[in-house]
Scaffold this motif. Structure first.
Motif, short mmCIF file in Angstrom:
data_model
loop_
_atom_site.label_atom_id
_atom_site.label_comp_id
_atom_site.label_asym_id
_atom_site.label_seq_id
_atom_site.Cartn_x
_atom_site.Cartn_y
_atom_site.Cartn_z
N HIS A 24 0.86 -1.18 0.00
CA HIS A 24 0.00 0.00 0.00
C HIS A 24 0.89 1.22 0.00
CE1 HIS A 24 -3.63 -2.30 0.79
NE2 HIS A 24 -2.88 -3.05 1.57
N ARG A 25 0.54 2.19 -0.82
CA ARG A 25 1.38 3.38 -0.90
C ARG A 25 0.51 4.60 -1.12
NH1 ARG A 25 6.88 3.60 -1.34
NH2 ARG A 25 7.64 5.66 -1.97
N PHE A 26 0.76 5.67 -0.36
CA PHE A 26 0.04 6.93 -0.51
C PHE A 26 0.84 7.86 -1.41
CE2 PHE A 26 -0.33 11.36 1.18
CZ PHE A 26 -1.57 11.63 0.63
N ASN A 27 0.19 8.37 -2.45
CA ASN A 27 0.86 9.32 -3.33
C ASN A 27 0.45 10.74 -2.93
OD1 ASN A 27 0.84 9.97 -6.93
ND2 ASN A 27 2.23 10.64 -5.33
N PRO A 28 1.40 11.52 -2.44
CA PRO A 28 1.04 12.85 -1.92
C PRO A 28 0.80 13.89 -3.01
CG PRO A 28 3.39 12.52 -1.71
CD PRO A 28 2.85 11.25 -2.27
N TYR A 29 1.08 13.59 -4.26
CA TYR A 29 0.95 14.57 -5.34
C TYR A 29 -0.13 14.18 -6.34
CZ TYR A 29 5.54 16.33 -3.86
OH TYR A 29 6.58 16.86 -3.16
N SER A 30 -0.75 15.17 -6.96
CA SER A 30 -1.56 14.92 -8.16
C SER A 30 -1.40 16.11 -9.11
CB SER A 30 -3.03 14.71 -7.80
OG SER A 30 -3.53 15.80 -7.09
N ASP A 31 -1.93 15.94 -10.34
CA ASP A 31 -1.78 16.97 -11.37
C ASP A 31 -3.14 17.59 -11.64
OD1 ASP A 31 -1.22 18.53 -13.54
OD2 ASP A 31 -0.67 16.88 -14.88
N ASN A 32 -3.26 18.90 -11.46
CA ASN A 32 -4.54 19.58 -11.68
C ASN A 32 -4.56 20.40 -12.96
OD1 ASN A 32 -4.27 19.71 -8.29
ND2 ASN A 32 -6.03 18.72 -9.20
N GLY A 33 -3.60 20.15 -13.86
CA GLY A 33 -3.59 20.75 -15.20
C GLY A 33 -3.47 22.26 -15.19
N GLY A 34 -3.94 22.87 -16.29
CA GLY A 34 -3.92 24.33 -16.40
C GLY A 34 -2.58 24.85 -16.89
N THR A 35 -2.64 26.07 -17.42
CA THR A 35 -1.43 26.70 -17.96
C THR A 35 -1.41 28.18 -17.58
OG1 THR A 35 -1.12 25.18 -19.80
CG2 THR A 35 -0.34 27.39 -20.14
N ILE A 36 -0.21 28.72 -17.37
CA ILE A 36 -0.06 30.15 -17.08
C ILE A 36 0.97 30.75 -18.04
CG2 ILE A 36 -0.81 30.15 -14.68
CD1 ILE A 36 2.12 29.86 -13.85
N LEU A 37 0.90 32.05 -18.18
CA LEU A 37 1.77 32.75 -19.13
C LEU A 37 1.96 34.19 -18.67
CD1 LEU A 37 2.93 33.74 -21.90
CD2 LEU A 37 0.66 33.44 -22.83
N ALA A 38 3.21 34.67 -18.67
CA ALA A 38 3.48 36.06 -18.27
C ALA A 38 4.38 36.75 -19.28
CB ALA A 38 4.14 36.09 -16.90
N ILE A 39 4.08 38.03 -19.55
CA ILE A 39 4.89 38.85 -20.44
C ILE A 39 5.08 40.21 -19.77
CG2 ILE A 39 5.03 39.95 -22.72
CD1 ILE A 39 3.22 37.74 -23.81
N ASN A 81 1.42 26.97 -10.57
CA ASN A 81 0.62 26.05 -11.37
C ASN A 81 1.17 24.63 -11.32
OD1 ASN A 81 -0.05 25.20 -14.65
ND2 ASN A 81 -1.63 25.81 -13.22
N GLY A 82 0.30 23.65 -11.21
CA GLY A 82 0.71 22.24 -11.19
C GLY A 82 -0.21 21.46 -10.29
N PHE A 83 0.28 21.11 -9.08
CA PHE A 83 -0.55 20.48 -8.05
C PHE A 83 -1.20 21.61 -7.25
CE2 PHE A 83 -0.31 18.11 -3.76
CZ PHE A 83 -1.64 17.76 -3.83
#
Lengths: 245, 205
Positions: A24-39, A81-83
């Protein structure tokens, strides 16, 4: 799973030691998608992000803003952005540090110092990192636009522009080409074109194009685009609908 | 990275324009991070059909020779040139023959049908599933970057000269964000009665 348990129960007691252990193993991370951009420009900086929040192939929310304004009279804007649990936590703790700085020192935290603060906060979790691509945008000491980008463990750099998150690989080469004019030559002289500051209108157009294209080819990007703009007058927000499929 | 399709690196892109098509590739051949050659073109011409092959270098070379053999046999039997649509199906069946021990490639076909004059472009997965596109197809290690570039630069009904500029900018800026692609480029712009091949001078890192 059920068959594995059944087999274990049916086996004679003497064979128990040879049965494969169940891990049994707990994964502390997940991916919630999305994108960001700065100029960044001569007297402004923009930080934009889509508002889709996902896990796996599911859409959790079509409107979960990910670009945050830090407290203060001369605000900075930041997105991690990420998790998203890590991103929210980082931004919340950062906002508190920025607020306390203004009380302790009776002046706002500069963009340069905020960037260094983010580095120490990210590196402070070097052995259990915040799983995020972070971008900070604001105005520097001279009133020029500033964009700082960070990796998950705090390595950072000031740049003209940067894309982060799920569709960063789609957007970044487009930015190289259209903002920094990479691989473009002056037809008259044959010399490489030199990048100059973009107007705010052109920048916003570019951001919308970049996200419309990313939405077309990336399933984790879509719904709405939130564009936050920092000028000497403060932060303004613009929303732009993206495709919802 | 022991993934066979990204050991040697390389990228391909094809675009359709107004009565013209273009196909472009990079020139790199590597062994993981080490570049071995900067003279490894990945586009091959058979009659009026062009194919770009990315993926495992040895399979690129082998398949280019298999297709040369098969197209030559087609020419002898049929006593005519092979059309791009027919060639695409030949590629598909050739790849599917190796369904359970595939060639590690990501092919892209481009050409203009000599009868109808219609542009034709398509891509494949490694076991030959055809992806027919009206606008552009990409393949190789910088496919994500190419999708981003093509989706934002491409527009319908480009003339040959504009199509050349568009596909070149798409390829160059995409490969500059991929460590496994680059080291030069080749672009073919194909119209009904003319084929123009240009070499791109790009950054060498």
């Amino acid at each position: 799973m059920n068959t594995m348990f059944a087999e274990q129960f049916n086996e004679p007691a003497t064979n128990h030691s040879t049965a494969a252990p169940i891990e049994h193993r707990f994964n502390p991370y997940s991916d919630n998608g999305g994108t960001i951009l700065a100029i960044s420009g001569a007297d402004y900086a923009v930080l934009a992000g889509d508002t889709r929040h996902i896990s796996g192939y599911s859409i959790n929310s079509r409107f979960q803003p990910r670009v945050h304004t830090l407290p203060g009279e001369k605000p900075l804007i930041v997105s991690a952005n990420g998790f998203s649990a890590d991103g929210e936590t980082l931004v919340r703790r950062l906002a508190q540090r920025v607020e306390w700085y203004s009380y302790n020192h009776n002046k706002p935290l500069s963009a340069k110092s905020c960037a260094r603060l983010i580095q120490t906060m990210l590196y402070g979790k070097r052995m259990f990192p915040y799983y995020v691509a972070t971008i900070l945008a604001g105005l520097d000491e001279n009133g020029r636009g500033a964009v700082y980008s960070f990796d998950p463990v705090g390595s950072y750099e000031r740049e003209q522009c940067r894309a982060g998150g799920a569709a960063a690989s789609l957007i970044m080469p487009f930015l190289d080409n259209q903002v920094n004019l990479k691989n473009q030559v002056d037809p008259a002289t044959g010399e490489p074109k030199i990048a100059t500051d973009l107007s705010l209108e052109d920048t916003v157009k570019l951001v919308k194009d970049a996200f419309s294209s990313a939405t077309e080819r990336h399933i984790q990007v879509g719904d709405y685009l939130e564009i936050k703009i920092v000028t000497k007058d403060g932060v303004s927000v613009e929303y732009f609908p993206l495709k919802r499929d | 990275m022991s993934d066979p399709s990204s050991i040697n690196g390389g990228s391909i892109v094809a675009m359709a324009g107004k009565d013209c098509v273009a196909i472009a590739c990079d020139m790199r051949l590597g062994m993981q991070a080490l570049t071995v050659s900067n003279d490894f073109p990945k586009i091959f011409q058979y009659n009026n059909s062009f194919i770009g092959l990315t993926g495992l270098g040895t399979d690129v070379t082998t398949l280019s020779e298999v297709f040369r053999y098969k197209v030559n046999m087609y020419n002898l039997r049929e006593e005519r040139d092979i059309e791009p649509e027919t060639f695409a199906n030949l590629v598909s069946t050739t790849l599917y023959e190796k369904r359970f021990g595939p060639y590690f490639v990501g092919p892209v076909v481009a050409g203009i049908n000599s009868k109808s004059g219609k542009p034709y472009i398509c891509g494949f997965d490694l076991i030959g599933c055809i992806n027919f596109a009206k606008d552009f197809v990409v393949g190789g290690t910088s496919s994500h970057q190419l999708f981003g570039m093509c989706e934002s630069l491409w527009e319908p009904d480009l003339e040959p000269e504009d199509l050349f500029e568009t596909i070149s900018q798409a390829l160059m800026n995409a490969q500059d964000r991929d460590a496994l692609s680059g080291w030069g480029g080749i672009v073919y712009v194909i119209t009904k009665d003319k084929i123009v091949k240009r070499l791109l001078k790009t950054r060498q890192d």
